[in-house]
Scaffold this active site. Structure first.
Site, mmCIF file in Angstrom:
data_model
loop_
_atom_site.group_PDB
_atom_site.id
_atom_site.type_symbol
_atom_site.label_atom_id
_atom_site.label_comp_id
_atom_site.label_asym_id
_atom_site.label_seq_id
_atom_site.Cartn_x
_atom_site.Cartn_y
_atom_site.Cartn_z
ATOM 1 N N LYS A 76 0.863 -1.177 0.000
ATOM 2 C CA LYS A 76 0.000 0.000 0.000
ATOM 3 C C LYS A 76 0.902 1.231 0.000
ATOM 4 O O LYS A 76 1.934 1.239 0.697
ATOM 5 C CB LYS A 76 -0.877 -0.039 1.252
ATOM 6 C CG LYS A 76 -1.912 1.073 1.342
ATOM 7 C CD LYS A 76 -2.795 0.883 2.585
ATOM 8 C CE LYS A 76 -3.882 1.927 2.679
ATOM 9 N NZ LYS A 76 -4.753 1.745 3.852
ATOM 10 N N SER A 151 -9.697 1.770 2.945
ATOM 11 C CA SER A 151 -8.808 2.528 2.104
ATOM 12 C C SER A 151 -7.771 1.691 1.348
ATOM 13 O O SER A 151 -7.157 2.199 0.410
ATOM 14 C CB SER A 151 -8.073 3.567 2.950
ATOM 15 O OG SER A 151 -7.232 2.943 3.906
ATOM 16 N N SER A 175 -10.032 -0.624 7.055
ATOM 17 C CA SER A 175 -9.415 -0.437 5.734
ATOM 18 C C SER A 175 -8.699 -1.643 5.151
ATOM 19 O O SER A 175 -8.283 -1.602 3.998
ATOM 20 C CB SER A 175 -8.441 0.742 5.778
ATOM 21 O OG SER A 175 -9.145 1.946 5.800
#
Lengths: 484, 95
Positions: A76, A151, A175
């Site tokens: 990420k 997210s 997330s």
């Protein structure tokens, strides 16, 4: 090659059936073919990946390789990667080349894993749909008109579409678990403090926790083995031994006591999702688990508590983005105030500004007791509910999300409706508990995730419980047709 | 509760955020909605409840007072918007 599990890839690499360079090139080719459609990656690290792969091949030849040496992964874009742009999906950090590695990145590098690239996400991890990214939304591989969740939406889409065997994510209010649920993956948020937060760009420091996004509990366990551990560079890292999370995967779950909180099956839950979750729980009964109805009476406080604590901490954390030492700076500032205000005004997107302002107001003079202190008290009530429940059950189960993946644009005009997408995941962040989401079936072709919550440091048990289900079902093996 | 234009301007100033004039009504509406959602916390009896700052109620760890960081000024300033002679430059603050 891309359909193999991490264990199978490891065996192939060690037997010499495939080299890490070949495997890495295969994934880079898949990314080149499919990323335009999904927008899962912000940055692809082709040269660096091939260099890491060559080094991994050497280690394998010299028999100094570990289990995951040579296996590619995606990070990420919230994890700092030395020499590689680390944008946090924000215009503010569009030009930010991290000068050091996050501990998580260092650890998987040491294990010999190969970084394919940095995945898209909601800006500064603030969002539940991956629509707040400066680099545009990510599409759900199961239906390109729908969100992948957020997210960690880019990591989820990349693993679901097999553009990476496995990926890292972070979870502040759901997330990792929510995108895992929406993309048919196994995603684990460990106990707060289990994985170092060093070099993981901070959103809400008392809630943030990294974890793996994978296509099975076994793969998640393998990556967690490398990610977890004490780190002196993170002041809230927990000094506690890390077990081998794969060692207990196959343990029997006969006699497992599962609690079903009535608050997680009430108003707002899509009836088809509810039916899917109930079927999954029936499967656990046939595997020898016992079911008990429980209550977490303060569940309704979780979202309001979170929307004080998280914005308050984010307003403080993001004050470091001031246009002075790194990141975006406005053109021709007329004075220092103008430099701060315009650099931040131009660098941050709408949702980030909304949360900074929410937090700023909550922490402003005269309001601290009414908001932040009150929220931290409510947080303890929420945490106490869980400890009460765990006094006579082993794990808690319920849906990860109230609905399947929603359409792009559906919730962008109404922040509150977006916040409520995390209604079942937020409580565990507030309490600091570990939880995971596993594939449990489909509603109209879209994946449904089962959430399993455990007591502190019970990641091994969660993975064991998840693995047992994945031995009895094949939901986790389903993948979006176009990306097979 | 309801936040108006003046409130939003004040909050934006405290947060050092330049925001578009046209966006102020939307911020006022969104922030009002968020704080109305938060309002329900006021109905909860939290007398005698210790605030929870850390999920595991851990204490701050201490370490020996030794230098552990090497000076990496050049590396860090390589990504700075504007530097000169090893210092970060901002618009003049003192006349």
């Amino acid at each position: 090659m891309h359909t193999k599990t991490l264990s199978e890839l490891s065996t192939s690499l060690h037997k010499g059936d495939v080299s890490s360079v070949e495997l890495t090139q295969h994934y880079l080719d898949r990314i080149r073919t499919h990323n335009n459609q999904l927008n899962a990656y912000i940055t692809v690290c082709e040269d660096e990946a091939l260099e890491q792969a060559r080094a991994a091949d050497q280690k394998i030849q010299q028999k100094t390789a570990g289990k995951l040496t040579g296996i590619p992964l995606a990070h990420k874009d919230i994890f700092c990667t030395k020499g590689v742009r680390t944008s946090c999906a924000s215009k503010m950090l569009d030009n930010f080349i991290a000068p050091y590695n996050a501990t998580v990145v260092d650890r998987v590098n040491t294990a010999g894993m190969v970084t394919l690239g940095k995945t898209n996400m909601d800006e500064f991890a603030m969002g539940s749909s991956n629509e707040t990214s400066f680099y545009g939304p990510v599409k759900n591989p199961w239906d390109n008109a729908r969100v992948p969740g957020g997210s960690s939406g880019g990591s989820a889409a990349a693993v679901a579409a097999k553009l990476a065997p496995v990926a890292t994510g972070t979870d502040t209010g759901g997330s990792i678990r929510q995108p895992a649920s929406l993309c048919n993956l196994t995603g684990l948020k460990p106990t707060y403090g289990r994985i170092s937060r060093y070099g993981m760009i901070a959103f809400a420091s008392s809630l943030d926790q990294a974890g793996p996004l994978a296509r099975s509990a076994e793969d998640a366990a393998l990556l967690l083995n490398e990610m977890a551990g004490f780190d002196t560079l993170d002041s809230t890292s927990v000094e506690r031994d890390v077990p081998d999370y794969t060692a207990t995967l196959k343990d029997s779950i006969v006699g497992l006591k599962i609690g079903l909180p009535k608050e997680y099956f009430s108003e707002g839950l899509d009836p088809h999702v509810a039916a899917t979750i109930e079927a999954a729980i029936k499967t656990y009964e046939t595997l020898g688990a016992t079911i008990k109805d429980i209550t977490l009476p303060n569940t309704s406080l979780a979202v309001p508590t979170y929307y004080v604590v998280a914005p308050a901490e984010c307003s403080s954390n993001l004050s470091r983005m001031d246009g002075v030492r790194f990141g975006h700076r406005c053109d021709d500032p007329k004075d220092l105030l103008d430099l701060y205000q315009r650099s931040r005004g131009e660098g941050f997107g709408e949702e980030v500004k909304r949360r900074i302002m929410t937090g700023t107001y909550a922490l402003s003079s005269g309001y601290y007791d009414a908001y932040y202190l009150k929220a931290q008290q409510c947080r303890r009530l929420i945490s106490n509910d869980f400890q009460q429940a765990f006094s006579d059950i082993d794990v808690i189960m319920g849906p990860t999300t109230p609905t399947t993946a929603f359409k792009l644009g559906d919730k962008t005009d109404d922040p509150i409706s977006m916040y409520l997408a995390d209604i079942y995941t937020i409580s565990t962040n507030l309490a600091g508990l570990p939880a995971l989401s596993i594939p449990a079936g489909f509603v109209k072709g879209l994946p449904v995730g089962l959430q399993i919550i455990g007591n502190y440091f019970e990641e091994a048990r969660l993975l064991n419980v998840a693995h047992s289900y994945q031995q009895a079902t094949d939901w986790h093996k389903k993948s979006p047709l176009y990306f097979e | 509760m309801s936040l108006d234009k003046t409130d939003v301007e004040k909050i934006a100033h405290l947060a050092r955020l330049a925001i578009d004039e046209q966006a102020i009504p939307a911020y006022a509406k969104d922030l009002t909605n968020i704080f109305n959602l938060v309002e329900q916390l006021t109905t909860v009896d939290t007398a005698d409840i210790t605030p929870m700052a850390h999920p595991l109620d851990a204490n701050q760890r201490l370490r020996a007072d030794e230098v552990t960081e090497a000076n990496q000024r050049e590396l860090f300033q390589a990504i700075a918007p504007k530097t000169e002679a090893g210092i970060y430059l901002v618009p003049q603050v003192i006349e």
